[in-house]
Design an enzyme around this catalytic site. Structure first.
Site, mmCIF file in Angstrom:
data_model
loop_
_atom_site.group_PDB
_atom_site.id
_atom_site.type_symbol
_atom_site.label_atom_id
_atom_site.label_comp_id
_atom_site.label_asym_id
_atom_site.label_seq_id
_atom_site.Cartn_x
_atom_site.Cartn_y
_atom_site.Cartn_z
ATOM 1 N N ASP A 47 0.861 -1.175 0.000
ATOM 2 C CA ASP A 47 0.000 0.000 0.000
ATOM 3 C C ASP A 47 0.909 1.241 0.000
ATOM 4 O O ASP A 47 2.144 1.143 0.084
ATOM 5 C CB ASP A 47 -0.954 -0.009 1.211
ATOM 6 C CG ASP A 47 -2.167 0.903 0.977
ATOM 7 O OD1 ASP A 47 -2.126 1.761 0.070
ATOM 8 O OD2 ASP A 47 -3.171 0.780 1.720
HETATM 9 C C1 NOJ Z 1 -4.071 3.819 0.112
HETATM 10 C C2 NOJ Z 1 -5.270 2.968 0.325
HETATM 11 O O1 NOJ Z 1 -5.184 2.314 1.561
HETATM 12 C C3 NOJ Z 1 -5.490 1.938 -0.771
HETATM 13 O O2 NOJ Z 1 -6.716 1.333 -0.577
HETATM 14 C C4 NOJ Z 1 -5.380 2.593 -2.113
HETATM 15 O O3 NOJ Z 1 -5.633 1.660 -3.131
HETATM 16 C C5 NOJ Z 1 -4.008 3.192 -2.267
HETATM 17 N N1 NOJ Z 1 -3.797 4.181 -1.228
HETATM 18 C C6 NOJ Z 1 -3.798 3.863 -3.607
HETATM 19 O O4 NOJ Z 1 -4.504 5.019 -3.679
#
Ligand code: NOJ
Length: 701
Positions: free
Chosen positions: A254
Site C-alpha cells: 500500500d
Molecule cells: C491507500 C489505500 O489504503 C489503498 O486502498 C489505495 O488503493 C491506495 N492508497 C492507492 O490510492
C-alpha cells in the site's frame, strides 16, 4: 513474443530496481514522472488519459522497452474520472447478495477503466467490516467472510474477463492483505492482535477465493499483526499467500508502506533496511516508494541483497503484464464511449434497486393515496452522500474539478418525480448540514412537517466522516441530525427514514420513532432514485444487510458469526444482539419456509420457500451451519450458501443446495483447515437471527 524470463535476463540491475517501483503521478508531477518512465519504472498510479499515453510512449522507447502498468482506485466504478459511471459502493452492492450482478458491475467498470488506457484497479476490498468506528467499512462487502469471498471472486472475474489480454480486461488488486479492518480501536492502520489461526479461519478465505478466480495482484495492508507489519511479514506473504495459496500474481504494497516501516512502525532504521525487509518479505512492487530504487541498488551492490531476489519480483510483474497483453499492445485501450454509457447507467440503476434494504415497516410503505410529503434532512439532495468514497469529489485528480456531473438523481429528485405519478405533493427543507453541532433549520422544518401528511427524513454521514484515516469514536447520527429528528418526532407525523450512510450507524432512536426505515448505504448515481422507488412501491425491496447495525458503539463487535461465550451474553446496560442483524431485509410481501430436509449422503439441502403475501417479490435465502462439537470453538452460525429466488404472489419453489465436506470445515489449532467428523446443524431462512430459521441436524463420518 519475448519470453519474460529472457527479458529479465537481459535487464540491467537499474532496470530491475525501477521495475519494482510504482510512482504516484499526481504527487511527482509531469516532469519527474517522465524521468521515471525513461528510467524504466514498472508502474504509475493515479494517471489517466493522455498523460498515461505520453508516459507509455516514453517507456516503450526507453531502456528495456517494457510497457508501463497504470493503476487506479476504481473501487465502485472508475469514479475518479468524472465522466464515468458511479456505481454503489461495495457495502451497498453487497446488500443485493448477488455475485452475478457484482460481476457485471466489474465488467462494466473494467471497460470504463480501460477506456482511459489503464490496466489495474485497486479493487476488490476483501477486508471485513466488523468495527463501525473504522473509516473504511463502506469499502468492504460487510462482515461475513463467505459473502465477501463470493462477491470478491465474482468481482475479480468481472474485471479480468475471460481473456485477460482483451482490451476491456483490467487486473484486479485484492486488498488489504490482511486483517486491516480489525485494527485496535477501529483506528485505521493500527496493529491488530489476531492470530494466524484466526487469519486462516476468518480473514484469509475471501482472498483465497479471489486467488482461485485468477487474481492478478494483491495489496498489503498498512497495519500489522501482533507487532509484525503486513509489509514485512514473510509468513503472510511468502508462506501463506505465495506457497500455500499458490498465488501467481504480484504483491504490491500500500501507499508508502516501505517508508512506514521506518517512520511509523519503527521496525527498520533507514531506507535500505526498509527496502530489504519489504523485498525479502515477499513484496514485488512498492507503491509510492521512490527511495526503494537507490536503496535496493546499494544493497545489491554491497552484497546484502541477492540480485535473484529482484529477478523473482520482476518476473512476477512481467508475467502479469504479459498475461494482460501489455507486451503485445502497450497502448491497449477500450472504446472511450464506454465511459458513462447508457448500458452502464441502466446496470447502475438495476444494482441500486437490488440493493435497497427495508429495515422497518409499520405498514406505511409503499405509500398509497394522495399525500402531502415533506422531504427533510441533509442527505436528501446532496449527491455526495450517495456517491461515497473514492469518487472525484473525495479524491480529485489534477485536471478534474469536483462539481457533480449528471446524470444522477438525488432522493429528493426521485421523490418529486414519482410524486407526480402518485398524485402527491412535495415540500423540501434541508434542516441542517450533515455534520453540524447546532442547527438553525429546526423551526422551518417543523413548520413544514406540521403541514405535511408524512415526512421522509434523509439522514446519515458522508465522506468527511468516513474514509481512510477518518475513523469515528461515536457512530451515532451527528448532533444536528439527532436534534432535527427529535423535533420532527414531536410533530407526531409519520416518519419514513432513509439512511444514506457510508456504513451502519447507531440509530436506535431512529428505529424506535420511525414508521419505516430503509437504506442502501452509498447507492451511487441512482441510489436516491432507488430509495424513492421503494417508498412509492415502484420496486419491491429485497436487499439484505451484509453487516449488522449495533445499538451502541460500545456494543461492538456485534457481527452474527461470533464464537459462543457464556457469562456475559449481554451487557448490564445493553442487549448483546444488534439493532438490525446480518441478513435482515423486509419486503412488501412475506415468505414462508417449510419442508426442510438434509441428505447427509449427498450433502443436499432441500427447502420449500413460498411467497405468502399479495405482491410478487424476491427472497434471498440464506443457509447457515454450526459445528456442534469441534476441536476449537466455532461460530454460533456461519453462512454457507445463499440464493435469490423470485416468487410471484402465492408461488412456492423447492430449492436445493448441494455442499461438499470442505464447506463445513474449520481451521484447527495447528492452523490447518480440516473438516472434523461429528454432528452439524444446518439452518435456512431469510435472516441470521435464530428464531426465524428452519433447522436440522446431520452427521459427517
Ligand atoms: C491507500 C489505500 O489504503 C489503498 O486502498 C489505495 O488503493 C491506495 N492508497 C492507492 O490510492
Amino acid at each position: 513474443m519475448r519470453m519474460v524470463e529472457e527479458i529479465v535476463k537481459n535487464m540491467t540491475l537499474e532496470q530491475k530496481a525501477a521495475q519494482l517501483v510504482q510512482i504516484p503521478y499526481a504527487q511527482v508531477g509531469r516532469e519527474k514522472a517522465e524521468e521515471w518512465a525513461r528510467l524504466g519504472v514498472g508502474s504509475f498510479l493515479h494517471v489517466m488519459g493522455d498523460n498515461a499515453k505520453r508516459l507509455q510512449e516514453i517507456a516503450v522507447k526507453s531502456g528495456a522497452h517494457i510497457p508501463l502498468l497504470f493503476g487506479i482506485d476504481a473501487v465502485h466504478g472508475h469514479c475518479l474520472n468524472r465522466k464515468a459511471t458511479v456505481f454503489p459502493t461495495q457495502l451497498s452492492m453487497a446488500c443485493a447478495f448477488d455475485p452475478a450482478l457484482v460481476k457485471r458491475m466489474a465488467q462494466a467498470a473494467a471497460k470504463e477503466i480501460s477506456a482511459d488506457g489503464l490496466h489495474q484497479t485497486f479493487s476488490p476490498v476483501l477486508c471485513l467490516g466488523r468495527d463501525m468506528r473504522w473509516g473504511r467499512v463502506d469499502e468492504t462487502f460487510g462482515e461475513d467472510p463467505f459473502l465477501a469471498g463470493e462477491l470478491g471472486a465474482a468481482m475479480v472475474e468481472g474485471y479480468q474477463g475471460e481473456d485477460n489480454a482483451d482490451d476491456t480486461s483490467v487486473m484486479a488488486c485484492a486488498k488489504h492483505y490482511i486483517g486491516y479492518g480489525e485494527a485496535t480501536g477501529g483506528r485505521d492502520s493500527y496493529d491488530t492482535s489476531i492470530t494466524y489461526r484466526k487469519i486462516k479461519d476468518t480473514f484469509l478465505p475471501p482472498f483465497e477465493k479471489a486467488v482461485k478466480a485468477g487474481l492478478a495482484s494483491i495489496m498489503t495492508a498498512y497495519g500489522s499483526i501482533d507487532g509484525t507489519p503486513c509489509t514485512s511479514d514473510k509468513k503472510l506473504l511468502k508462506e501463506i499467500l505465495k506457497e500455500e495459496l499458490g498465488f501467481d500474481g504480484f504483491v504490491v504494497t500500500d501507499w508508502q508502506n516501505v517508508s512506514h516501516l521506518i517512520r511509523e512502525q519503527h521496525v527498520a532504521e533507514n531506507e535500505k533496511d526498509a527496502s530489504r525487509l519489504a523485498l525479502e518479505s515477499g513484496n514485488d512492487m512498492m507503491m509510492n516508494a521512490p527511495e526503494f530504487y537507490e536503496a535496493i541498488l546499494d544493497l545489491v551492490e554491497s552484497g546484502e541483497v541477492k540480485e535473484e531476489q529482484l529477478d523473482a519480483a520482476v518476473l512476477r510483474i512481467l508475467t502479469v503484464k504479459k498475461r494482460f497483453g501489455l507486451f503485445e499492445d502497450p497502448f491497449k485501450q477500450a472504446d472511450e464511449r464506454y465511459l458513462g454509457c447508457e448500458e452502464h447507467l441502466r446496470l447502475n440503476k438495476e444494482i441500486a434497486r437490488e440493493s435497497v434494504v427495508l429495515l422497518k415497516n409499520d405498514g406505511i410503505l409503499p405509500l398509497t393515496g394522495q399525500k402531502r410529503i415533506l422531504v427533510a434532512g441533509p442527505s436528501a439532495d446532496d449527491i455526495r452522500c450517495n456517491y461515497g468514497d473514492w469518487t472525484y469529489f473525495s479524491h480529485p485528480l489534477p485536471d478534474y474539478d469536483t462539481q457533480p456531473v449528471r446524470p444522477y438523481v438525488t432522493l429528493l429528485e426521485g421523490v418529486k418525480e414519482l410524486a407526480k405519478k402518485h398524485n402527491c405533493t412535495v415540500d423540501y427543507v434541508k434542516g441542517c448540514e450533515i455534520n453540524e453541532e447546532i442547527q438553525g433549520g429546526i423551526e422551518k422544518t417543523v413548520a413544514a412537517a406540521k403541514k405535511a401528511d408524512i415526512v421522509i427524513f434523509a439522514c446519515g454521514d458522508n465522506i468527511l466522516l468516513a474514509a481512510e484515516a477518518c475513523d469515528r469514536a461515536d457512530v451515532r447520527l451527528p448532533k444536528a441530525q439527532r436534534e432535527l429528528f427529535k423535533a420532527l418526532c414531536a410533530t407526531g407525523k409519520p416518519i419514513v427514514t432513509a439512511l444514506i450512510c457510508t456504513k451502519p450507524l447507531c440509530v436506535p432512536e431512529v428505529d424506535a420513532h420511525s414508521t419505516a426505515v430503509l437504506t442502501n448505504f452509498n447507492g451511487g448515481m441512482f441510489g436516491g432514485l432507488a430509495l424513492a422507488e421503494a417508498v412509492f412501491g415502484e420496486i419491491n425491496p429485497h436487499g439484505k444487510l451484509p453487516i449488522s447495525f449495533p445499538y451502541h458503539v460500545g456494543q461492538q463487535p456485534c457481527y452474527y458469526n461470533q464464537l459462543p461465550g457464556w457469562h456475559c451474553r449481554s451487557y448490564a446496560d445493553m442487549p448483546e444482539k444488534p439493532l438490525y442483524p446480518f441478513g435482515k431485509g423486509l419486503s412488501y410481501t412475506s415468505f414462508a419456509y417449510s419442508d426442510m430436509s438434509f441428505d447427509a449422503k449427498t450433502l443436499t439441502l432441500r427447502v420449500n420457500v413460498q411467497n405468502v403475501g399479495e405482491r410478487d417479490g424476491a427472497e434471498i435465502v440464506q443457509v447457515y451451519f454450526r459445528d456442534i462439537v469441534s476441536s476449537v470453538i466455532t461460530p454460533v452460525k456461519q453462512l454457507v450458501a445463499f440464493r435469490k429466488v423470485q416468487l410471484k404472489a402465492g408461488e412456492s419453489k423447492e430449492l436445493r443446495f448441494t455442499f461438499t465436506r470442505s464447506d463445513f470445515s474449520l481451521v484447527n489449532a495447528q492452523e490447518r483447515r480440516v473438516t472434523e467428523a461429528g454432528a452439524f446443524e444446518i439452518m435456512v431462512g431469510g435472516r441470521s437471527d435464530d428464531a426465524d430459521l428452519q433447522k436440522c441436524m446431520f452427521t459427517l463420518s
